[in-house]
Every structure is written in C-alpha cells, then in structure tokens.
Design an enzyme around this catalytic site. Structure first.
Site, short mmCIF file in Angstrom:
data_model
loop_
_atom_site.label_atom_id
_atom_site.label_comp_id
_atom_site.label_asym_id
_atom_site.label_seq_id
_atom_site.Cartn_x
_atom_site.Cartn_y
_atom_site.Cartn_z
N LEU A 15 -5.21 8.57 -7.82
CA LEU A 15 -6.57 8.14 -8.17
C LEU A 15 -7.55 8.42 -7.04
CD1 LEU A 15 -5.82 4.65 -9.77
CD2 LEU A 15 -6.58 6.69 -10.97
N SER A 16 -7.02 8.89 -5.90
CA SER A 16 -7.88 9.04 -4.72
C SER A 16 -9.05 10.02 -4.93
CB SER A 16 -7.05 9.48 -3.51
OG SER A 16 -6.18 8.43 -3.17
N LYS A 67 4.70 10.66 4.75
CA LYS A 67 4.07 9.68 5.64
C LYS A 67 4.76 9.57 7.01
CE LYS A 67 1.77 6.38 2.60
NZ LYS A 67 1.70 5.01 2.16
N ASP A 103 -3.34 1.27 5.43
CA ASP A 103 -2.76 0.40 4.39
C ASP A 103 -2.80 -1.08 4.80
OD1 ASP A 103 -2.17 2.26 2.46
OD2 ASP A 103 -0.12 2.61 3.14
N ALA A 128 11.56 -3.24 1.20
CA ALA A 128 11.65 -2.92 2.63
C ALA A 128 11.43 -1.42 2.85
CB ALA A 128 13.00 -3.37 3.17
P1 NAP Z 1 9.50 3.22 -0.69
O1 NAP Z 1 9.37 3.50 0.77
O2 NAP Z 1 10.27 4.16 -1.53
O3 NAP Z 1 10.18 1.75 -0.81
C1 NAP Z 1 10.54 1.22 -2.01
C2 NAP Z 1 11.18 -0.18 -1.82
O4 NAP Z 1 11.38 -0.69 -3.13
C3 NAP Z 1 12.53 -0.18 -1.13
O5 NAP Z 1 12.67 -1.34 -0.40
C4 NAP Z 1 13.52 -0.20 -2.31
O6 NAP Z 1 14.69 -0.92 -2.03
C5 NAP Z 1 12.74 -0.99 -3.34
N1 NAP Z 1 13.18 -0.56 -4.66
C6 NAP Z 1 12.93 0.64 -5.25
N2 NAP Z 1 13.50 0.65 -6.49
C7 NAP Z 1 14.06 -0.57 -6.68
C8 NAP Z 1 14.80 -1.15 -7.74
N3 NAP Z 1 15.06 -0.48 -8.87
N4 NAP Z 1 15.21 -2.42 -7.60
C9 NAP Z 1 15.00 -3.10 -6.46
N5 NAP Z 1 14.31 -2.60 -5.41
C10 NAP Z 1 13.86 -1.34 -5.52
O7 NAP Z 1 8.08 3.08 -1.38
P2 NAP Z 1 6.70 2.59 -0.71
O8 NAP Z 1 6.02 3.74 -0.07
O9 NAP Z 1 6.99 1.41 0.14
O10 NAP Z 1 5.84 2.20 -1.99
C11 NAP Z 1 6.23 1.13 -2.81
C12 NAP Z 1 5.17 0.86 -3.89
O11 NAP Z 1 3.96 0.45 -3.28
C13 NAP Z 1 4.81 2.09 -4.74
O12 NAP Z 1 4.75 1.67 -6.09
C14 NAP Z 1 3.43 2.49 -4.25
O13 NAP Z 1 2.66 3.09 -5.27
C15 NAP Z 1 2.86 1.14 -3.85
N6 NAP Z 1 1.78 1.26 -2.84
C16 NAP Z 1 0.55 0.77 -3.15
C17 NAP Z 1 -0.49 0.87 -2.23
C18 NAP Z 1 -1.85 0.35 -2.58
O14 NAP Z 1 -2.82 0.76 -1.94
N7 NAP Z 1 -2.00 -0.56 -3.51
C19 NAP Z 1 -0.26 1.46 -0.97
C20 NAP Z 1 1.02 1.94 -0.68
C21 NAP Z 1 2.04 1.84 -1.63
P3 NAP Z 1 15.95 -0.28 -1.22
O15 NAP Z 1 15.64 -0.48 0.23
O16 NAP Z 1 17.11 -1.09 -1.71
O17 NAP Z 1 16.03 1.17 -1.62
#
Ligand code: NAP
Length: 442
Positions: A15-16, A67, A103, A128
């Site tokens: 959406l950016s 990232k 962020d 995490a």
């Molecule tokens: P990431 O680095 O891939 O981390 C995902 C985390 O979610 C990990 O801890 C993973 O657990 C857990 N996870 C993934 N699938 C899962 C499942 N099926 N059941 C349980 N836990 C699960 O992703 P990220 O970069 O942190 O981003 C995470 C979310 O935040 C995304 O949806 C992203 O769009 C959103 N986000 C939003 C903003 C905003 O501005 N609003 C900014 C940044 C990110 P494990 O450690 O067990 O693999």
C-alpha cells in the site's frame, strides 16, 4: 523528478505507493517526487543499492525479505537499527547511505493516537520475527514494566530475549497459550487477508476484558484477534496506524518536510476499500459508465438516486414536488454516508451531490472519485428525450444547464481525483481509461 521506492519480494500488494504518492501530491511535491514499488529478488539487492547510491533513487523503503540483508550495504546504521537488526528505510546524508528503522516509532505513535501508553505496563508480544524486534525495542524505549515474548518456536523467542537483555524491563518467553498482561500485541501474520484470515494467534479465551489488544496486521483492519477482543469489551488498536506513522517518519527524512498524517491515513483506507464513485452533471453518463465499469471489474454497482427513491418510497420527481429539494438533499447525504461504508463498489452519484461539502469529503475519503463531464450541447442532446429532471423544468434548458454548471463546476473539481470528458466517446474507452488511470494514480 526524484524517485523513491519500496523494494521487496513479493511487493504487489504493498500500500506504500498509494500512501506516499497521495501524500506527496497533498504536500505540493507531486512534481518533485514519485514513489514506486519494485520487486527485487535476493540476488538483485546489491545492484539496487548501488543504483540508489549512484542517484537512480533518492531513498527507499525495504521490506520482506531484504530487511536484514540490506544492512551490510549501508554506510551507516542508526542506533535503532543496531539494536533491532533490521532496516526498513534508507535515506542519504552527505552522500552516504543511512539504514534506519521507523517501525518502532510507527508502533508507539499509533498507540499514542489511541491514548495507550506503554510506560509501566505488562506487555505480551505474540511472535518473534522482524517486526517483533522493532516492537520490543519500542517497548523498552517507552519504559514497559515487563515483556513476555510468546512464540510458536521457543528458541526464536529466546534469541530475541537475549538480544534485548535489559536492566529496567523484565523480559521472559512463553508459549502462545500463556499470554497475559495489560497489553497484547500480535506481530505474527495470523489474521491477515488470504489463507490466514480466519486464524487468531492465540486461543481467544486468553483475551480478558481489561486488556488492550493491538494487531500490527493492517489488512484487514479488524482481524479475527481484534474482533474477539472487541467482543470481550477490550480496547483495540489496528495495524493501520503503525503503517502510516512508519511511512510518515520515512517521508519526513526524504523530503525534510512535515507530513500530513491524515492524508496518508485517508489514502490507505481509500485503497483498502477500493470503491469508485462517479460524479458529474446529469447526462454525463454516470449510470451507463458505472454499470459497465462494475461489470468489467466484477464489482457491485450502486445508483444513489435509486437508493433515495427506495428510502423515500417515491420517485425523485415526487420528492422534489411534495417535500422540496432540501428534503431530497438530506436523504441524499444520509445515503452517501451509508454507501461510503461499502467496499469494492462502483457508486453512481446524483448530479447535485457535491452541493454538500460533507458528501464530497466522505466520497473523497472512501472512494476514488471520477468526475465525468460533457459539453453543454452534448448534455442537451442526451437529455432531449428525458422529461423526468425536476431541475430542468424551465423554458430555456440550455441556459439552465449553463447556470447549474457554473454553480457547480468548482465543487465538482474539488471533489474529483480525476476528470474524464465523455463527449464523443464510447463507453468501453471511458471504462478503460478509468481503470488505467486508477492503477497509475497510486
Ligand atoms: P516474520 O519475521 O516472518 O515473523 C513472523 C512471526 O510470526 C514469527 O515469530 C513466526 O513464528 C510467527 N508465525 C508465522 N506463522 C505462524 C503460524 N502459522 N503460527 C504461529 N506463529 C506463526 O514476519 P515479520 O516481518 O515480523 O512480520 C509479521 C507481520 O507483521 C506481517 O503480517 C507484516 O505484514 C506485519 N507488519 C506490519 C507492519 C505495520 O506497519 N503495520 C510493519 C511490519 C510488519 P516462528 O518463530 O515460530 O516461525
């Protein structure tokens, strides 16, 4: 023109661009900057950064999966990045590339907007991953009393706990069924549109009525987790605020100017709702174009005048005759407020909808507004067989049309995102132009 970009893979749903380009236009910088989304695969990252260094781009946002990797190509990393271990924004300083992370600021500001302060609070961070690291950094900066990192894979949570070892805030780890505290923050993708939409990151019975539930997933704005929390009477905060504020801080770095955050928010909401509203004088083709546009896009179609007739249970002609124009305008405003709640809909509005500024403001916020125009001669020709128009019951229709157009043209222009002249044009070409320009508008 200076180019800005968000890079990632996949990047299609970002959406950016719409958020930044709308805001740049509002800031009067639409001719100086353009913001693009660029799919950059892992083996193309170094070349992209070189291009940025060489002046192809003025700055960039970085998202999954780059990232962490991008850090090694920066000349300087901010303190926040050193601690978080991820870059989401790159800007230039005296010719050097600075890797920053906005962020954590986005997260804290979005909570502040909702009156939530993390100081001295017990917070559970669910997940995490990369985003969790930025949020834990923000919580430590904000003076949280304790942080529980609840994650599917314990080792990943332990790794983060060790990274953020802190004197004043107690950090611990736990499983997804162990969450508790004053504030629960979902940082996993569970709940986001698509396959994960119906999933909550924790068993919903762990949500007690006194907690604040925060989800950083922003699409949909109300996730399963937030809906469950709302049902239990909890305060909820969606991920839209974080998305907007992290973007606003980045845009401030690139432009050196204060950013109108409300414009960013409106652009995001408009894009997510994805409505198209057609406005313009009678006889400019709003209904015909609207039906065909909805058909091409597979959307619902709404004719505002029809809804007014349904609501009043009489024809528009009769409403004007029996109740007067003012009553008609009141009904029209009520219907406009209702239809602005819709999503994925093509809305054909009555010719006088812009007479009430509140209608224009609502339409602009909730739909991509297309103004259809036609020459007076063409309007006269199209309406020659139509005797149902209360405002055109007069001796000299041409004069009357000119008069009304004079009164309204500025109001139409103010409300519209784009204008299309429909004189001498076929429906298909008008529909194609709307679809094409809407895509390019972002
Ligand atoms: P990431 O680095 O891939 O981390 C995902 C985390 O979610 C990990 O801890 C993973 O657990 C857990 N996870 C993934 N699938 C899962 C499942 N099926 N059941 C349980 N836990 C699960 O992703 P990220 O970069 O942190 O981003 C995470 C979310 O935040 C995304 O949806 C992203 O769009 C959103 N986000 C939003 C903003 C905003 O501005 N609003 C900014 C940044 C990110 P494990 O450690 O067990 O693999």
């Amino acid at each position: 023109m200076d180019r800005l970009a968000v890079i990632g893979d996949p990047i299609d749903r970002s959406l950016s661009p719409v958020m930044h380009n709308s805001t740049l236009r509002e800031m009067g910088l639409g001719d100086e900057f353009v913001y693009e989304k660029i799919r950059v695969e892992r083996d193309e990252l170094e070349a992209f950064v070189q291009g940025l260094r060489d002046g192809d781009y003025h700055g960039a946002n970085v998202t999954i999966p780059h990232k962490v990797e991008v850090m090694r190509y920066m000349d300087r990393l901010t303190d926040a990045v050193e601690k978080i271990g991820a870059v989401n924004t790159i800007y230039k300083e005296n010719g050097m590339l600075v890797g920053d992370n906005t962020d954590h600021i986005g997260f804290i500001r979005s909570l502040k907007d909702e009156g939530v302060d993390v100081e001295d609070r017990h917070v559970t961070v669910i997940g995490a991953g990369g985003a969790a690291r930025a949020i834990i950094y923000a919580l430590l900066e904000g003076g949280a009393e304790s942080i529980l990192i609840a994650n599917r894979t314990r080792e990943n949570a332990v790794r983060i706990m060790e990274r953020f070892d802190h004197l004043e805030t107690q950090i611990s780890v736990g499983g997804l069924d162990e969450v508790h505290g004053d504030i629960l923050v979902n940082t996993t993708p569970l709940g986001m549109a698509g396959e994960l939409e119906n999933r909550s990151p924790i068993p919903v019975d762990r949500i007690t009525p006194n907690v604040v539930a925060v989800d950083i997933v922003y699409d949909p704005p109300k996730t399963r987790f937030l809906k469950a929390a709302q049902k239990r009477g909890c305060k909820t905060v969606s991920g839209i605020g974080m998305l907007i504020y992290q973007g606003a801080v980045a845009l401030e770095k690139w432009t050196g100017k204060k950013v109108p955050v409300d414009t960013m928010k409106e652009a995001v909401i408009r894009k997510m709702k994805d409505n198209i509203a057609l406005i313009g004088f009678m006889g400019t083709g709003k209904s015909t174009v609207g039906v065909s546009l909805a058909d091409s896009l597979g959307r619902d179609f709404i004719e505002v005048d029809e809804l007014i007739e349904e609501k009043a249970d009489k024809t528009i002609e009769k409403i004007f005759r029996e109740d007067g124009e003012e009553h008609f305008r009141t009904l029209e405003s009520e219907i406009i407020q209702d239809v602005c709640q819709k999503e994925d809909t093509v809305i054909s509005c009555g010719g006088g909808v812009v007479l009430d500024r509140r209608n224009s403001n609502s339409l602009k916020k909730n739909a991509y507004v297309v103004l259809l125009t036609a020459s007076t001669e063409e309007i006269l020709r199209r309406l020659s067989e139509d005797s149902s128009r209360p405002l055109l019951r007069c001796e000299n229709r041409e004069e009357r049309i000119k008069e009304l157009l004079d009164d309204r043209s500025e109001l139409y222009d103010d409300c519209a995102h784009i204008t299309i002249d429909t004189s001498d044009r076929g429906i298909d070409s008008i529909v194609d132009e709307i679809i094409r320009r809407k895509e390019g508008w972002s």
